[in-house]
Scaffold this motif. Sequence first.
Motif, PDB file in Angstrom:
ATOM      1  N   HIS A 123       0.764  -1.261  -0.155  1.00  0.00           N
ATOM      2  CA  HIS A 123      -0.273  -0.050   0.144  1.00  0.00           C
ATOM      3  C   HIS A 123       0.727   1.172   0.002  1.00  0.00           C
ATOM      4  O   HIS A 123       0.774   2.241  -0.620  1.00  0.00           O
ATOM      5  CB  HIS A 123      -0.862  -0.019   1.276  1.00  0.00           C
ATOM      6  N   LEU A 124       1.917   1.271   0.706  1.00  0.00           N
ATOM      7  CA  LEU A 124       2.847   2.258   0.748  1.00  0.00           C
ATOM      8  C   LEU A 124       3.566   2.660  -0.459  1.00  0.00           C
ATOM      9  O   LEU A 124       3.789   3.747  -0.907  1.00  0.00           O
ATOM     10  CB  LEU A 124       3.987   2.082   1.913  1.00  0.00           C
ATOM     11  N   SER A 125       4.008   1.737  -1.092  1.00  0.00           N
ATOM     12  CA  SER A 125       4.688   1.553  -2.456  1.00  0.00           C
ATOM     13  C   SER A 125       4.033   2.124  -3.151  1.00  0.00           C
ATOM     14  O   SER A 125       4.251   2.884  -4.287  1.00  0.00           O
ATOM     15  CB  SER A 125       5.372   0.286  -2.826  1.00  0.00           C
ATOM     16  N   GLU A 126       2.708   1.848  -3.374  1.00  0.00           N
ATOM     17  CA  GLU A 126       1.601   2.348  -4.512  1.00  0.00           C
ATOM     18  C   GLU A 126       1.398   3.663  -4.466  1.00  0.00           C
ATOM     19  O   GLU A 126       1.310   4.434  -5.221  1.00  0.00           O
ATOM     20  CB  GLU A 126       0.351   1.413  -4.164  1.00  0.00           C
ATOM     21  N   ASP A 127       1.282   4.270  -2.982  1.00  0.00           N
ATOM     22  CA  ASP A 127       1.021   5.434  -2.957  1.00  0.00           C
ATOM     23  C   ASP A 127       2.240   6.224  -3.353  1.00  0.00           C
ATOM     24  O   ASP A 127       2.147   7.316  -4.038  1.00  0.00           O
ATOM     25  CB  ASP A 127       0.952   5.986  -1.487  1.00  0.00           C
ATOM     26  N   GLY A 128       3.608   5.761  -3.059  1.00  0.00           N
ATOM     27  CA  GLY A 128       4.809   6.371  -3.587  1.00  0.00           C
ATOM     28  C   GLY A 128       4.769   6.486  -5.206  1.00  0.00           C
ATOM     29  O   GLY A 128       5.123   7.496  -5.744  1.00  0.00           O
ATOM     30  N   GLU A 129       4.341   5.266  -5.828  1.00  0.00           N
ATOM     31  CA  GLU A 129       4.333   5.319  -7.132  1.00  0.00           C
ATOM     32  C   GLU A 129       3.555   6.171  -7.665  1.00  0.00           C
ATOM     33  O   GLU A 129       3.686   6.971  -8.614  1.00  0.00           O
ATOM     34  CB  GLU A 129       4.108   3.821  -7.486  1.00  0.00           C
ATOM     35  N   ARG A 130       2.343   6.363  -6.980  1.00  0.00           N
ATOM     36  CA  ARG A 130       1.385   7.271  -7.603  1.00  0.00           C
ATOM     37  C   ARG A 130       1.699   8.660  -7.415  1.00  0.00           C
ATOM     38  O   ARG A 130       1.528   9.673  -8.231  1.00  0.00           O
ATOM     39  CB  ARG A 130      -0.122   6.933  -6.701  1.00  0.00           C
TER      40      ARG A 130
END
Length: 129
Positions: free
Chosen positions: A26-33
């Motif tokens: 979830h944290l990496s998806e936010d970072g990618e977004r």
Amino acid sequence: MYIFSYSYFVARSSSQTTLDSLDWGHLSEDGERAVDERIAVLEFELRKARETIQGLRTNLTQATESKASSFEKQEADKTAMVAALSSIRPHEKRTLNFLINEYLVTNSYKLTAITFSDENDDQDFEGLG
């Protein structure tokens, strides 16, 4: 001095989130977004900057072309004036020279008036006034 039992800490930490239970995806998806959004913003700004540069180039080209055509027009006007002056009659030339000399003397351009009269040595500026 108080002595805490190990069971107190274990019981308390079981109710807290541990590192194993964190959702790192979830944290990496936010970072990618966030990175994707930043890239989109930068691409937009780059596109706008390129449009601005293109507009400025167009303005500069138009200004340069109009300046060149204006310069060419001035040169053509000068050529036409020289042609008109070359066809001037002798009495018109004397009259113009006299008026120019009077203007120079009246407006305190004495050195220029002397030079002008020296360059027109075929005309007497003293006796016409």
